[in-house]
Design an enzyme around this catalytic site. Structure first.
Site, PDB file in Angstrom:
ATOM      1  N   ASP A  30       0.826  -1.232  -0.055  1.00  0.00           N
ATOM      2  CA  ASP A  30      -0.091  -0.086  -0.102  1.00  0.00           C
ATOM      3  C   ASP A  30       0.897   1.236   0.063  1.00  0.00           C
ATOM      4  O   ASP A  30       1.645   1.442   0.839  1.00  0.00           O
ATOM      5  CB  ASP A  30      -0.913   0.033   1.086  1.00  0.00           C
ATOM      6  CG  ASP A  30      -1.951   1.235   1.351  1.00  0.00           C
ATOM      7  OD1 ASP A  30      -1.700   2.211   0.553  1.00  0.00           O
ATOM      8  OD2 ASP A  30      -2.673   1.030   2.235  1.00  0.00           O
ATOM      9  N   GLU A  80      29.610   6.923   5.311  1.00  0.00           N
ATOM     10  CA  GLU A  80      29.197   5.390   5.400  1.00  0.00           C
ATOM     11  C   GLU A  80      29.589   4.611   4.135  1.00  0.00           C
ATOM     12  O   GLU A  80      30.065   3.541   4.316  1.00  0.00           O
ATOM     13  CB  GLU A  80      27.749   5.033   5.772  1.00  0.00           C
ATOM     14  CG  GLU A  80      27.736   3.696   6.263  1.00  0.00           C
ATOM     15  CD  GLU A  80      27.088   2.674   5.165  1.00  0.00           C
ATOM     16  OE1 GLU A  80      26.906   1.487   5.252  1.00  0.00           O
ATOM     17  OE2 GLU A  80      27.138   3.203   3.772  1.00  0.00           O
ATOM     18  N   CYS A 112      25.738   6.618  10.224  1.00  0.00           N
ATOM     19  CA  CYS A 112      25.256   8.139  10.067  1.00  0.00           C
ATOM     20  C   CYS A 112      25.839   9.292  10.914  1.00  0.00           C
ATOM     21  O   CYS A 112      25.374  10.383  10.684  1.00  0.00           O
ATOM     22  CB  CYS A 112      23.792   8.047  10.198  1.00  0.00           C
ATOM     23  SG  CYS A 112      23.004   6.687   9.092  1.00  0.00           S
ATOM     24  N   SER A 202      16.773  -1.269  15.190  1.00  0.00           N
ATOM     25  CA  SER A 202      17.597  -0.040  15.128  1.00  0.00           C
ATOM     26  C   SER A 202      16.745   1.179  15.496  1.00  0.00           C
ATOM     27  O   SER A 202      17.250   2.001  15.934  1.00  0.00           O
ATOM     28  CB  SER A 202      17.913   0.119  13.548  1.00  0.00           C
ATOM     29  OG  SER A 202      17.164   0.594  12.495  1.00  0.00           O
ATOM     30  N   HIS A 234      18.574  13.140  13.495  1.00  0.00           N
ATOM     31  CA  HIS A 234      18.836  12.412  12.373  1.00  0.00           C
ATOM     32  C   HIS A 234      17.698  11.904  11.726  1.00  0.00           C
ATOM     33  O   HIS A 234      16.982  10.904  12.539  1.00  0.00           O
ATOM     34  CB  HIS A 234      20.013  11.231  12.822  1.00  0.00           C
ATOM     35  CG  HIS A 234      20.200  10.156  11.741  1.00  0.00           C
ATOM     36  ND1 HIS A 234      20.656  10.740  10.478  1.00  0.00           N
ATOM     37  CD2 HIS A 234      19.979   8.693  12.020  1.00  0.00           C
ATOM     38  CE1 HIS A 234      20.955   9.352   9.716  1.00  0.00           C
ATOM     39  NE2 HIS A 234      20.193   8.478  10.683  1.00  0.00           N
ATOM     40  N   LYS A 243       9.114   9.959  16.041  1.00  0.00           N
ATOM     41  CA  LYS A 243       9.013   9.244  17.139  1.00  0.00           C
ATOM     42  C   LYS A 243       9.723   9.548  18.345  1.00  0.00           C
ATOM     43  O   LYS A 243       9.175   9.636  19.526  1.00  0.00           O
ATOM     44  CB  LYS A 243       9.386   7.591  16.745  1.00  0.00           C
ATOM     45  CG  LYS A 243       8.376   6.924  15.870  1.00  0.00           C
ATOM     46  CD  LYS A 243       8.522   5.485  15.760  1.00  0.00           C
ATOM     47  CE  LYS A 243       7.765   4.745  14.837  1.00  0.00           C
ATOM     48  NZ  LYS A 243       7.706   3.476  14.529  1.00  0.00           N
ATOM     49  N   ASN A 276      17.391   8.953   2.727  1.00  0.00           N
ATOM     50  CA  ASN A 276      18.171   8.988   3.913  1.00  0.00           C
ATOM     51  C   ASN A 276      19.562   9.190   3.304  1.00  0.00           C
ATOM     52  O   ASN A 276      19.819   8.603   2.186  1.00  0.00           O
ATOM     53  CB  ASN A 276      18.287   7.560   4.313  1.00  0.00           C
ATOM     54  CG  ASN A 276      19.022   7.572   5.746  1.00  0.00           C
ATOM     55  OD1 ASN A 276      19.802   8.792   6.079  1.00  0.00           O
ATOM     56  ND2 ASN A 276      19.112   6.494   6.447  1.00  0.00           N
ATOM     57  N   SER A 308      24.283   4.340  13.717  1.00  0.00           N
ATOM     58  CA  SER A 308      24.098   2.873  14.036  1.00  0.00           C
ATOM     59  C   SER A 308      25.269   2.152  14.528  1.00  0.00           C
ATOM     60  O   SER A 308      26.365   2.609  13.901  1.00  0.00           O
ATOM     61  CB  SER A 308      23.531   2.032  12.929  1.00  0.00           C
ATOM     62  OG  SER A 308      21.987   2.398  12.734  1.00  0.00           O
TER      63      SER A 308
HETATM   64  N1  CAA Z   1      -0.822   2.901   5.742  1.00  0.00           N
HETATM   65  C1  CAA Z   1      -0.360   3.741   6.641  1.00  0.00           C
HETATM   66  N2  CAA Z   1       0.701   3.192   7.613  1.00  0.00           N
HETATM   67  C2  CAA Z   1       1.006   1.827   7.169  1.00  0.00           C
HETATM   68  C3  CAA Z   1       0.326   1.032   6.484  1.00  0.00           C
HETATM   69  C4  CAA Z   1      -0.423   1.586   5.695  1.00  0.00           C
HETATM   70  N3  CAA Z   1      -0.972   0.919   4.784  1.00  0.00           N
HETATM   71  N4  CAA Z   1       1.185  -0.235   6.452  1.00  0.00           N
HETATM   72  C5  CAA Z   1       2.063  -0.006   7.443  1.00  0.00           C
HETATM   73  N5  CAA Z   1       2.064   1.197   7.938  1.00  0.00           N
HETATM   74  C6  CAA Z   1       2.839   1.618   8.966  1.00  0.00           C
HETATM   75  C7  CAA Z   1       3.167   0.867  10.398  1.00  0.00           C
HETATM   76  O1  CAA Z   1       2.167   0.884  11.044  1.00  0.00           O
HETATM   77  C8  CAA Z   1       4.614   1.406  10.770  1.00  0.00           C
HETATM   78  O2  CAA Z   1       4.186   2.569  11.301  1.00  0.00           O
HETATM   79  P1  CAA Z   1       4.631   2.517  12.942  1.00  0.00           P
HETATM   80  O3  CAA Z   1       6.232   2.441  12.778  1.00  0.00           O
HETATM   81  O4  CAA Z   1       4.603   3.915  13.405  1.00  0.00           O
HETATM   82  O5  CAA Z   1       4.184   1.537  13.548  1.00  0.00           O
HETATM   83  C9  CAA Z   1       5.340   1.752   9.417  1.00  0.00           C
HETATM   84  O6  CAA Z   1       4.283   1.867   8.377  1.00  0.00           O
HETATM   85  C10 CAA Z   1       6.303   0.878   8.978  1.00  0.00           C
HETATM   86  O7  CAA Z   1       5.759  -0.501   8.814  1.00  0.00           O
HETATM   87  P2  CAA Z   1       6.636  -1.883   9.188  1.00  0.00           P
HETATM   88  O8  CAA Z   1       7.336  -1.464  10.548  1.00  0.00           O
HETATM   89  O9  CAA Z   1       5.683  -2.685   9.068  1.00  0.00           O
HETATM   90  O10 CAA Z   1       7.476  -1.558   8.207  1.00  0.00           O
HETATM   91  P3  CAA Z   1       8.662  -2.626   7.734  1.00  0.00           P
HETATM   92  O11 CAA Z   1       8.748  -3.730   8.384  1.00  0.00           O
HETATM   93  O12 CAA Z   1       8.964  -2.661   6.284  1.00  0.00           O
HETATM   94  O13 CAA Z   1      10.046  -1.578   8.174  1.00  0.00           O
HETATM   95  C11 CAA Z   1      11.621  -0.012   8.388  1.00  0.00           C
HETATM   96  C12 CAA Z   1      10.101  -0.283   8.351  1.00  0.00           C
HETATM   97  C13 CAA Z   1      11.979  -0.561   9.716  1.00  0.00           C
HETATM   98  C14 CAA Z   1      11.601   1.657   9.033  1.00  0.00           C
HETATM   99  C15 CAA Z   1      12.387  -0.377   7.184  1.00  0.00           C
HETATM  100  O14 CAA Z   1      12.063   0.290   6.173  1.00  0.00           O
HETATM  101  C16 CAA Z   1      13.874  -0.474   7.505  1.00  0.00           C
HETATM  102  O15 CAA Z   1      14.517  -1.483   8.014  1.00  0.00           O
HETATM  103  N6  CAA Z   1      14.733   0.751   7.234  1.00  0.00           N
HETATM  104  C17 CAA Z   1      15.919   0.908   7.403  1.00  0.00           C
HETATM  105  C18 CAA Z   1      16.511   0.724   8.853  1.00  0.00           C
HETATM  106  C19 CAA Z   1      16.385   2.346   9.334  1.00  0.00           C
HETATM  107  O16 CAA Z   1      16.494   3.178   8.696  1.00  0.00           O
HETATM  108  N7  CAA Z   1      16.587   2.539  10.644  1.00  0.00           N
HETATM  109  C20 CAA Z   1      17.085   3.730  11.475  1.00  0.00           C
HETATM  110  C21 CAA Z   1      18.024   3.985  12.042  1.00  0.00           C
HETATM  111  S1  CAA Z   1      19.491   3.433  11.337  1.00  0.00           S
HETATM  112  C22 CAA Z   1      20.077   4.465  10.267  1.00  0.00           C
HETATM  113  O17 CAA Z   1      19.728   5.814   9.979  1.00  0.00           O
HETATM  114  C23 CAA Z   1      21.460   4.050   9.534  1.00  0.00           C
HETATM  115  C24 CAA Z   1      22.737   4.467   9.949  1.00  0.00           C
HETATM  116  O18 CAA Z   1      23.167   5.073  11.200  1.00  0.00           O
HETATM  117  C25 CAA Z   1      23.600   4.520   8.635  1.00  0.00           C
END
Ligand code: CAA
Length: 389
Positions: A30, A80, A112, A202, A234, A243, A276, A308
């Protein structure tokens, strides 16, 4: 008491972008999961001719317009996605910018967090050498991999901070609180050009680090949410910062909470479209907020940096008189608006056309040459960079 801070802010991204709704459709997701749930609208796409070097040099060029290059003593590049296990990417950047050989060039690595370390070093240096300047740059191409959960949170770009002891934009306060914890939330083995991410974990580590540091910062400085005009984070994806902000909102009266939310929206406007950019991400939030013109001179901003692995830091900064005259919102918006949209198939092709991790020669696709600097290829194991024209 040091007055050191940021004199100019330069920004660069690639000339291509992917629409998150197109990616969602292709992945059977979606679209609102990406645009609302994760909070990302677009991501810049990097052809192989754009890497952390070319993006850093382009951002630095943007920051240096009209500046006296003779005043620059150091180029510190947080990344990175460094291009060599030994040589600092900053050495290439110095060469592309035409800086003199007497300049010191280093690369800083911690996911990062690198640009924050570069900024801290720059502050120490320029405080002791009034009149001299340092470039602290964060530059990355964020790669999680095709069909991975992290794919929706990729991006590419760089932010260059020109630092001095008499800054025209922002004074960096000497109030940093920082911490390091060993966490396997995100890392990238040297054999891989994509990160390994435990995305939900993370998020937990990021929020835990923010909570710990914010408490420590308040306890040790005596400041509270009401002492600030905005909070910057960040932003690996915009929902992540939201959050963390929610913790601060609980401590603010409704009027101030609304101000914090509005300013958070403004701070995430560029990042929602660029994606990002890892090391430069916090500073892209800063640029996005400052160029929204919502803040008055003298405003105090809290900044939360996270890398991270994990390293985190909170510090504050104060806006200088006349700061807005040093910004270039139209130019930066034009860089974002001017990108060409790619379809998912072209994005997947570009993602897979990555310089080989073996000694064979490689040529970048000339059709994607764009921006002031580019990697043209690899010859005899050496990367070949050139300036436009
Ligand atoms: N409509 C609206 N919202 C929806 C939806 C829909 N149809 N379906 C799902 N959502 C929402 C969920 O409820 C969730 O919201 P909340 O977090 O508020 O609960 C959000 O969308 C994401 O859904 P999921 O958690 O199910 O998604 P996912 O399992 O695919 O993973 C993620 C999301 C964890 C961010 C993933 O994209 C990811 O792994 N990203 C990379 C890791 C990352 O960026 N980590 C952050 C810090 S690390 C960093 O910054 C790197 C560094 O240091 C170099």
């Amino acid at each position: 008491m040091s007055e050191a801070g940021i004199d100019r802010i330069g920004f660069a991204t690639t000339s291509l972008f992917l629409d998150m709704r197109d990616l969602a459709e292709s992945r059977g997701v979606d679209p609102e999961k990406y645009t609302v749930g994760i909070g990302q609208l677009e991501q810049s796409v990097a052809p192989s001719s754009q890497d952390c070097v070319t993006l850093a040099a382009a951002a630095a060029k943007d920051a240096l317009e009209g500046e006296d290059l003779e005043k620059i003593d150091m180029v510190l590049l947080g990344t990175e996605s460094g291009v060599d296990a030994s040589r600092a990417a900053a050495v290439y950047v110095k060469q592309l910018l035409g800086l003199p050989d007497r300049v010191r060039c280093l690369e800083l690595k911690q996911a990062c967090f690198g640009e924050t370390a570069a900024l801290a070093w720059a502050m120490d240096y320029v405080s002791r050498r009034p009149g001299r300047k340092v470039l602290a740059i964060g530059s990355d191409v964020a790669r999680y991999g095709l069909n991975t959960p992290g794919e929706a949170t990729q991006g590419a770009g760089a932010v260059a901070l020109l630092c001095s002891s008499d800054p025209k934009i922002l004074k960096i306060e000497d109030d940093s609180r920082f911490l390091t914890v060993l966490a396997s939330d995100f890392w990238r083995p040297t054999y891989s050009n994509c990160a390994i991410a435990r995305g939900h974990y993370s998020t937990e580590v990021y929020l835990e680090c923010f909570s710990r540091l914010w408490k420590q910062y308040k306890d040790e400085t005596g400041r509270s949410a009401s002492d600030f005009d905005a909070f910057l984070f960040h932003l690996p994806f915009s929902k992540m910062g939201l959050k963390a902000l929610r913790e601060v909102l609980k401590e603010a009266d409704p009027e101030r909470a609304k101000v914090f939310q509005d300013r958070f929206e403004a701070s995430s406007a560029y990042g929602r479209r660029v994606g990002n950019i890892y090391s430069g991400s916090l500073y892209l939030s800063l640029l996005s907020l400052l160029e929204s013109s919502l803040l008055e001179e003298g405003s105090r901003i809290a900044l939360f940096s996270y890398g991270s692995g994990a390293e985190a830091e909170i510090f504050s900064a104060t806006l200088r008189e006349g700061y807005s005259s040093m910004l270039s919102p139209l130019r930066h918006l034009a860089a974002i608006n001017g990108r060409r949209k790619v379809e998912v198939a072209e994005y997947e092709h570009l993602f897979s056309d990555f310089p080989p991790a073996n000694p064979q020669d490689y040529s970048c696709d000339e059709r994607y040459f764009a921006g002031p600097f580019r990697l043209t290829g690899i010859r005899e194991c050496q990367r070949q960079y050139e300036a436009e024209g």
